[in-house]
Design a protein around this motif. Structure first.
Motif, mmCIF file in Angstrom:
data_model
loop_
_atom_site.group_PDB
_atom_site.id
_atom_site.type_symbol
_atom_site.label_atom_id
_atom_site.label_comp_id
_atom_site.label_asym_id
_atom_site.label_seq_id
_atom_site.Cartn_x
_atom_site.Cartn_y
_atom_site.Cartn_z
ATOM 1 N N SER A 43 3.014 6.800 -6.843
ATOM 2 C CA SER A 43 2.187 7.897 -7.363
ATOM 3 C C SER A 43 2.835 9.253 -7.122
ATOM 4 N N VAL A 44 3.395 9.430 -5.941
ATOM 5 C CA VAL A 44 4.068 10.696 -5.620
ATOM 6 C C VAL A 44 5.304 10.871 -6.498
ATOM 7 N N LEU A 45 6.096 9.823 -6.619
ATOM 8 C CA LEU A 45 7.297 9.895 -7.452
ATOM 9 C C LEU A 45 6.939 10.162 -8.915
ATOM 10 N N GLU A 46 5.858 9.568 -9.373
ATOM 11 C CA GLU A 46 5.393 9.823 -10.742
ATOM 12 C C GLU A 46 5.042 11.303 -10.906
ATOM 13 N N ALA A 47 4.322 11.847 -9.942
ATOM 14 C CA ALA A 47 3.937 13.260 -10.010
ATOM 15 C C ALA A 47 5.163 14.169 -10.013
ATOM 16 N N LEU A 48 6.229 13.724 -9.392
ATOM 17 C CA LEU A 48 7.472 14.503 -9.355
ATOM 18 C C LEU A 48 8.337 14.266 -10.594
ATOM 19 N N GLN B 113 9.838 11.475 -11.334
ATOM 20 C CA GLN B 113 10.913 10.538 -11.017
ATOM 21 C C GLN B 113 10.453 9.126 -11.397
ATOM 22 N N TYR B 114 10.415 8.891 -12.705
ATOM 23 C CA TYR B 114 9.786 7.686 -13.228
ATOM 24 C C TYR B 114 10.527 6.403 -12.885
ATOM 25 N N ALA B 115 11.833 6.416 -12.872
ATOM 26 C CA ALA B 115 12.580 5.187 -12.555
ATOM 27 C C ALA B 115 12.270 4.737 -11.125
ATOM 28 N N GLN B 116 12.266 5.673 -10.189
ATOM 29 C CA GLN B 116 11.954 5.329 -8.803
ATOM 30 C C GLN B 116 10.482 4.934 -8.655
ATOM 31 N N ALA B 117 9.608 5.622 -9.399
ATOM 32 C CA ALA B 117 8.184 5.295 -9.354
ATOM 33 C C ALA B 117 7.936 3.887 -9.898
ATOM 34 N N GLU B 118 8.650 3.548 -10.966
ATOM 35 C CA GLU B 118 8.503 2.206 -11.523
ATOM 36 C C GLU B 118 8.970 1.145 -10.533
ATOM 37 N N SER B 119 10.068 1.401 -9.872
ATOM 38 C CA SER B 119 10.577 0.452 -8.884
ATOM 39 C C SER B 119 9.573 0.247 -7.749
ATOM 40 N N ALA B 120 9.002 1.332 -7.252
ATOM 41 C CA ALA B 120 8.023 1.238 -6.157
ATOM 42 C C ALA B 120 6.755 0.514 -6.618
ATOM 43 N N ASP C 125 0.833 -1.210 0.000
ATOM 44 C CA ASP C 125 0.000 0.000 0.000
ATOM 45 C C ASP C 125 0.862 1.253 0.000
ATOM 46 N N VAL C 126 1.888 1.254 0.823
ATOM 47 C CA VAL C 126 2.794 2.398 0.901
ATOM 48 C C VAL C 126 3.546 2.569 -0.422
ATOM 49 N N ASN C 127 3.949 1.467 -1.023
ATOM 50 C CA ASN C 127 4.668 1.543 -2.299
ATOM 51 C C ASN C 127 3.804 2.111 -3.416
ATOM 52 N N VAL C 128 2.503 1.824 -3.405
ATOM 53 C CA VAL C 128 1.601 2.389 -4.418
ATOM 54 C C VAL C 128 1.531 3.901 -4.255
ATOM 55 N N VAL C 129 1.364 4.357 -3.032
ATOM 56 C CA VAL C 129 1.311 5.797 -2.769
ATOM 57 C C VAL C 129 2.650 6.441 -3.132
ATOM 58 N N ARG C 130 3.722 5.811 -2.713
ATOM 59 C CA ARG C 130 5.070 6.318 -3.021
ATOM 60 C C ARG C 130 5.285 6.422 -4.529
#
Length: 176
Positions: free
Chosen positions: A22-27, A29-36, A15-20
């Motif tokens: 989404s936030v990284l995507e909005a920023l 930071q796609y590589a980190q968002a993809e990992s999460a 659950d936390v990784n999904v939220v994380r």
């Protein structure tokens, strides 16, 4: 913290990784968002009891991130898996999410120029939304607008215009 308390495969960590993601995507930071999002998907796939709606949410974030990176074929594959998952669900959240999954995949196909399948999926989304929420709700109007967009992309302006004219009274009534 949740990972250290509950482990990587626990749904609470996912659950936390999904939220994380989404936030990284909005920023941007796609590589980190993809990992999460990938971590979340893997955790939901292995979590017991299985929660199809949570997995579908994680797949949606993952597909968005990958599509934002320009990997549309891979995003399409994920969106097809998400749609299959939503079709299997019988609970109200799955049924409501089905419209969203249909529209998202239709939009991807529309951008790729696959008009026939995009139209078929968007028409199905209109039918599903009408069955779930009725034809007098703003969500129904949004899905109709999506179908109008498919028609417009194909140069079928009269059909698009007709649908947009049908949207106006729905929104006027629903939103006042």
């Amino acid at each position: 913290l949740r990972r250290s308390l509950f482990g990587e495969v626990d749904a609470r960590t996912a659950d936390v990784n999904v939220v994380r993601a989404s936030v990284l995507e909005a920023l941007g930071q796609y590589a980190q968002a993809e990992s999460a999002s990938t971590s979340a998907v893997r955790a939901y796939e292995r979590a017991q009891p299985f929660d199809g709606n949570a997995l579908a949410s994680a797949l949606d974030v993952q597909a968005r991130v990958i599509e934002n990176e320009g990997r549309t074929a891979e995003a399409e594959r994920i969106k097809r898996a998400l749609l299959a998952l939503r079709r299997q669900g019988t609970d109200s959240a799955s049924r409501a999410g089905l419209t969203f999954a249909l529209t998202n995949l239709a939009t991807t196909l529309l951008y790729r120029g696959e008009y026939d399948e995009a139209e078929r999926l968007q028409k199905e989304a209109v039918d599903v939304e009408a069955a779930i929420h009725g034809r007098d709700k703003p969500n129904y109007a949004d899905v109709l607008r999506g179908l109008a967009g498919v028609y417009e992309e194909q140069g079928r302006f009269r059909e698009a215009d007709s649908l947009m004219r049908a949207v106006v009274p729905v929104l006027a009534t629903a939103l006042g």
